[in-house]
Design a protein around this motif. Structure first.
Motif, PDB file in Angstrom:
ATOM      1  N   TYR A  45      21.874  45.561  46.545  1.00 54.70           N
ATOM      2  CA  TYR A  45      22.755  46.681  46.437  1.00 54.70           C
ATOM      3  C   TYR A  45      23.964  46.689  47.461  1.00 54.70           C
ATOM      4  CZ  TYR A  45      25.671  50.516  45.170  1.00 54.70           C
ATOM      5  OH  TYR A  45      26.751  51.570  45.091  1.00 54.70           O
ATOM      6  N   ALA A  46      23.260  47.033  48.295  1.00 55.45           N
ATOM      7  CA  ALA A  46      23.963  47.125  49.932  1.00 55.45           C
ATOM      8  C   ALA A  46      24.895  45.962  50.329  1.00 55.45           C
ATOM      9  CB  ALA A  46      23.106  47.638  50.917  1.00 55.45           C
ATOM     10  N   THR A  47      24.372  44.687  50.072  1.00 61.27           N
ATOM     11  CA  THR A  47      25.217  43.587  50.139  1.00 61.27           C
ATOM     12  C   THR A  47      26.070  43.204  49.114  1.00 61.27           C
ATOM     13  OG1 THR A  47      23.258  42.935  51.302  1.00 61.27           O
ATOM     14  CG2 THR A  47      24.882  41.246  50.712  1.00 61.27           C
ATOM     15  N   LEU A  48      25.646  43.288  47.738  1.00 63.64           N
ATOM     16  CA  LEU A  48      26.587  42.784  46.725  1.00 63.64           C
ATOM     17  C   LEU A  48      27.707  43.874  46.481  1.00 63.64           C
ATOM     18  CD1 LEU A  48      23.820  41.365  44.513  1.00 63.64           C
ATOM     19  CD2 LEU A  48      25.524  40.198  46.011  1.00 63.64           C
ATOM     20  N   TYR A  49      27.404  45.118  46.557  1.00 64.59           N
ATOM     21  CA  TYR A  49      28.377  46.241  46.021  1.00 64.59           C
ATOM     22  C   TYR A  49      29.647  46.058  46.993  1.00 64.59           C
ATOM     23  CZ  TYR A  49      30.874  50.578  45.720  1.00 64.59           C
ATOM     24  OH  TYR A  49      31.769  51.711  45.584  1.00 64.59           O
ATOM     25  N   PRO A  50      29.597  46.016  48.350  1.00 63.77           N
ATOM     26  CA  PRO A  50      30.781  46.062  49.293  1.00 63.77           C
ATOM     27  C   PRO A  50      31.370  44.652  48.844  1.00 63.77           C
ATOM     28  CG  PRO A  50      28.769  46.742  50.501  1.00 63.77           C
ATOM     29  CD  PRO A  50      28.319  46.148  49.180  1.00 63.77           C
ATOM     30  N   LEU A  51      30.980  43.474  48.653  1.00 62.58           N
ATOM     31  CA  LEU A  51      31.439  42.235  48.473  1.00 62.58           C
ATOM     32  C   LEU A  51      32.417  42.377  47.142  1.00 62.58           C
ATOM     33  CD1 LEU A  51      28.746  39.666  49.123  1.00 62.58           C
ATOM     34  CD2 LEU A  51      30.726  40.057  50.448  1.00 62.58           C
ATOM     35  N   LEU A  52      31.737  42.987  46.128  1.00 62.29           N
ATOM     36  CA  LEU A  52      32.305  43.207  44.728  1.00 62.29           C
ATOM     37  C   LEU A  52      33.493  44.293  44.899  1.00 62.29           C
ATOM     38  CD1 LEU A  52      32.401  42.871  41.742  1.00 62.29           C
ATOM     39  CD2 LEU A  52      30.797  44.514  41.554  1.00 62.29           C
ATOM     40  N   LEU A  53      33.280  45.255  45.669  1.00 60.31           N
ATOM     41  CA  LEU A  53      34.544  46.165  45.975  1.00 60.31           C
ATOM     42  C   LEU A  53      35.589  45.543  46.698  1.00 60.31           C
ATOM     43  CD1 LEU A  53      35.460  48.965  45.571  1.00 60.31           C
ATOM     44  CD2 LEU A  53      34.404  49.604  47.669  1.00 60.31           C
ATOM     45  N   GLY A  54      35.362  44.871  47.597  1.00 62.57           N
ATOM     46  CA  GLY A  54      36.396  44.195  48.412  1.00 62.57           C
ATOM     47  C   GLY A  54      37.003  43.188  47.519  1.00 62.57           C
ATOM     48  N   GLY A  55      36.475  42.378  46.792  1.00 62.55           N
ATOM     49  CA  GLY A  55      36.865  41.352  45.973  1.00 62.55           C
ATOM     50  C   GLY A  55      37.933  42.208  44.839  1.00 62.55           C
ATOM     51  N   LEU A  56      37.465  43.070  44.171  1.00 58.44           N
ATOM     52  CA  LEU A  56      38.257  43.802  43.171  1.00 58.44           C
ATOM     53  C   LEU A  56      39.278  44.334  43.706  1.00 58.44           C
ATOM     54  CD1 LEU A  56      35.293  45.711  41.187  1.00 58.44           C
ATOM     55  CD2 LEU A  56      36.878  43.797  40.374  1.00 58.44           C
ATOM     56  N   CYS A  57      39.371  45.108  45.053  1.00 58.73           N
ATOM     57  CA  CYS A  57      40.432  45.770  45.529  1.00 58.73           C
ATOM     58  C   CYS A  57      41.460  44.434  46.071  1.00 58.73           C
ATOM     59  CB  CYS A  57      40.207  46.312  47.086  1.00 58.73           C
ATOM     60  SG  CYS A  57      39.319  47.936  46.483  1.00 58.73           S
ATOM     61  N   ALA A  58      40.956  43.320  46.571  1.00 56.81           N
ATOM     62  CA  ALA A  58      41.941  42.237  46.866  1.00 56.81           C
ATOM     63  C   ALA A  58      42.744  41.654  45.829  1.00 56.81           C
ATOM     64  CB  ALA A  58      41.018  41.288  47.660  1.00 56.81           C
ATOM     65  N   GLY A  59      41.646  41.756  44.530  1.00 57.99           N
ATOM     66  CA  GLY A  59      42.443  41.129  43.182  1.00 57.99           C
ATOM     67  C   GLY A  59      43.615  41.853  42.790  1.00 57.99           C
TER      68      GLY A  59
END
Length: 275
Positions: A249-263
């Protein structure tokens, strides 16, 4: 795709010539040198010594330095080009807005992550030359955590840069976001917990929405698998995630959050800047 890579390459070259990149690289390289110079590798804390000890210290310092550096340098990407009138020139070239936006994001990611990774590689190489055992699993997971943290704040920075109408407003918003997340590590969250009498599960859920708290807890779990330092909160995390689940979770959640913000930033950028 060709235009995307060319834009990324152009942003990398532009960043390498900038003074902030020299300072940024010196900060992370200097941190490693200072840790070795003061003999951190000779100390022992909770069973960690040698190279493992310096990596634990380095990762904790990175949590405080990396987000603010990434935000402050990234928020000027779109807002600064808008102020400089680059868009008018851009739209006259056969480069799509998507290729330009995601190219800048990719180029900036390389620039902000490379010094962090190289500093860690320097620590590993130095420790190996000194005869220390290299904890490859720890190095690999730390690299993944740092990549996720850099991507997360890069995405947040691009969103702020797309929303702001000037670079000054963008930088001010970046500091507000960083301070808010930093305060939510301890002060604000404890105040809300006491004032509102929230159940522990709700308080932990709020805390784990903060990417800095997620990163901090994951780094603690590597040298404290039972999360003794967190007290009763550890039971909530371990019961719901387990050690392996939380590390994922600690690896995937920041990646997902960053991708959503960038999108979201790209959607706003495309809507606001197309003629």
């Amino acid at each position: 795709m060709k235009h995307l890579w060319l834009t990324a390459y152009s942003d990398i070259l532009e960043s390498l010539r900038a003074r902030w990149f020299a300072v940024y690289s010196l900060v992370f390289g200097g941190v490693v040198v200072v840790l070795f110079a003061f003999g951190v590798t000779e100390s022992r804390i909770m069973g960690f010594s040698g190279l493992s000890r310096i990596l634990v210290t380095y990762i904790q310092l990175t949590m405080a330095i990396l987000p603010v550096f990434v935000l402050v340098t990234t928020v000027r990407s779109v807002a600064g080009d808008r102020e400089a009138g680059v868009f008018e020139y851009l739209l006259s070239l056969p480069i799509g807005l998507g290729a330009w936006y995601w190219g800048k994001l990719l180029g900036r990611f390389v620039v902000v992550f490379l010094p962090v990774l190289l500093a860690m590689a320097l620590a590993v190489a130095w420790g190996a030359l000194k005869g220390a055992a290299v904890p490859w699993s720890l190095v690999g997971y730390y690299s993944g955590l740092l990549m996720a943290l850099a991507w997360c704040f890069l995405g947040i920075g691009m969103l702020i840069s797309s929303l702001a109408r000037s670079s000054d407003v963008a930088q001010g918003a970046a500091f507000v976001v960083w301070l808010t997340l930093l305060l939510f590590l301890e002060l604000i969250l404890l105040g809300v917990l006491v004032r509102e009498a929230l159940p522990p599960e709700s308080a932990v859920a709020i805390a784990l929405l903060n990417p800095m708290q997620v990163f901090r807890t994951a780094t603690m779990m590597l040298f404290d698998p039972q999360l003794v330092l967190l007290g009763p909160t550890a039971y909530v995390i371990l019961d719901h995630f387990g050690q392996a689940g939380y590390m994922a979770y600690a690896t995937l959640y920041p990646l997902l959050l960053g991708g959503l913000c960038a999108g979201a930033g790209f959607l706003w950028f495309r809507r606001g800047d197309l003629p």
